[in-house]
Design a protein around this motif. Structure first.
Motif: not given
Length: 87
Positions: A54-66
């Protein structure tokens, strides 16, 4: 008649199973596999294990990856979801 119906149903179901590399999820900055596989290998986790990031992308949106741990100990990015911070 049942054999024909089963065969037709099987063909229809399998026609939806295509392997198109264009629909694979590609790593982005912040992904574990961005820039290549990590240098350390996950030796204690069994192959097939799910790893979450889980991290924040360059535009500030929270991203969850599996990720799924492959038999050769590499990680395969299988899913990415962009979620809002506040529901």
């Amino acid at each position: 008649m049942k054999v024909l119906l089963t065969t037709i149903l099987s063909v229809v179901m399998l026609s939806g199973c295509t392997s198109n590399s264009e629909i694979e999820v590609q790593p982005i900055p912040g992904s574990i596999t961005y820039g290549g596989q990590p240098r350390t290998k996950l030796t204690k986790s069994p192959p097939g294990s799910a790893i979450y990031n889980s991290f924040y992308d360059s535009s500030g949106q929270r991203v969850k990856e599996t990720y799924i741990l492959q038999p050769d100990r590499t990680l395969k990015l299988t899913r990415r979801v962009v979620v809002p911070d506040f529901p």
